[in-house]
Motif scaffolding. Structure first.
Motif, short mmCIF file in Angstrom:
data_model
loop_
_atom_site.label_atom_id
_atom_site.label_comp_id
_atom_site.label_asym_id
_atom_site.label_seq_id
_atom_site.Cartn_x
_atom_site.Cartn_y
_atom_site.Cartn_z
N ILE A 69 1.70 -10.65 -8.07
CA ILE A 69 0.65 -9.75 -8.71
C ILE A 69 -0.67 -9.83 -7.93
N PRO A 70 -1.20 -10.94 -7.83
CA PRO A 70 -2.58 -11.04 -7.71
C PRO A 70 -2.77 -11.08 -5.83
N PRO A 72 -3.20 -9.69 -2.28
CA PRO A 72 -3.63 -8.34 -1.70
C PRO A 72 -2.59 -7.66 -0.75
N GLY A 75 0.84 -7.02 -3.47
CA GLY A 75 0.82 -7.44 -4.88
C GLY A 75 0.43 -6.13 -5.96
N GLY A 76 0.20 -6.55 -7.08
CA GLY A 76 -0.20 -5.48 -8.00
C GLY A 76 1.04 -5.18 -8.69
N ILE A 77 0.63 -4.18 -9.75
CA ILE A 77 1.61 -3.60 -10.80
C ILE A 77 2.59 -2.41 -10.16
N GLY A 78 3.78 -2.44 -10.08
CA GLY A 78 4.53 -1.39 -9.76
C GLY A 78 5.73 -1.76 -8.70
N ARG A 80 6.24 -1.85 -5.43
CA ARG A 80 5.85 -2.42 -4.45
C ARG A 80 6.07 -3.88 -4.57
N THR A 81 5.49 -4.40 -5.54
CA THR A 81 5.68 -5.97 -6.06
C THR A 81 7.14 -6.28 -6.19
N ILE A 157 6.96 -5.75 -14.87
CA ILE A 157 5.69 -5.49 -14.00
C ILE A 157 5.66 -3.94 -13.62
#
Length: 206
Positions: A69-70, A72, A75-78, A80-81, A157
């Motif tokens: 998640i963290p 770059p 990561g992130g919510i959704g 893609r991660t 997530i």
């Protein structure tokens, strides 16, 4: 929730789940098969690459989603991660089976092809990959079934899919919701396993 509404939601999340798995397996194939071929030509890379893939398999799925998640860009919510994590989980069986399948080709067969004047590319495309196809498909089969199960964690997530029902059902202690996620996921796994198994048998019959 009324029955027609639940059915529509099941179909929607099943579709999301299928697309999530399909994209993840396609990317894992695009990475794993070429990497497996490379490892047959570069033995010194095997320990490092297979070690990395093995480590990814040992990390608990929910923890891996959290680690990503963290980071770059990936990561992130959704979704893609979730896709990145699922690709990492699917890599090992595809990578390992591609390597084993090609290395299992009889040396005499390989030597005969070279004696006939085949180039390295021709040897790979016309001899090694066709003979290794069943072993590679076995890896794809394992990766697909495993990914279908692991993809249910993606809902944690914001990745969507059938895990939405499972997490919702656990939170509300609702068996119907849990089954609404678990049963379609199990059916997807069984259908995928049977379909890829049928393709394996076709290759073994050739």
């Amino acid at each position: 929730m009324n029955r027609p509404g639940l059915l529509r939601e099941i179909l929607q999340h099943t579709s999301e789940h299928f697309v999530l798995v399909l994209i993840s397996i396609a990317i894992a194939l695009a990475i794993g098969i070429p990497a497996g071929i490379l490892l047959t030509r570069r033995p010194m890379l095997r320990t490092g690459v297979l070690g990395f893939a093995n480590v990814m398999q040992t990390v608990p799925s929910l923890a891996l989603f959290g680690f990503l998640i963290p980071i770059p860009l990936i990561g992130g919510i959704g979704k893609r991660t979730a896709i990145v994590a699922l690709v990492l989980y699917a890599l090992l069986p595809i990578l390992r089976n591609t390597l084993v399948g090609i290395l299992s080709v009889e040396p005499a067969v390989r030597e005969s092809a070279i004696a006939m004047g085949m180039t390295g590319r021709q040897l790979l495309q016309q001899v090694e990959l066709p003979l290794a196809a069943r072993t590679i498909l076995a890896g794809v089969r394992v990766a697909t079934v495993t990914t279908i199960g692991t993809a249910t964690i993606a809902a944690a997530i914001g990745g969507g899919g059938l895990g939405e029902f499972i997490f919702r059902g656990i939170a509300s202690v609702d068996t119907t919701q849990i089954l609404a996620g678990a049963v379609p996921a199990a059916l997807l796994a069984l259908i995928s396993d049977g379909g890829i198994g049928w393709i394996e048998k076709r290759f073994s019959a050739v």
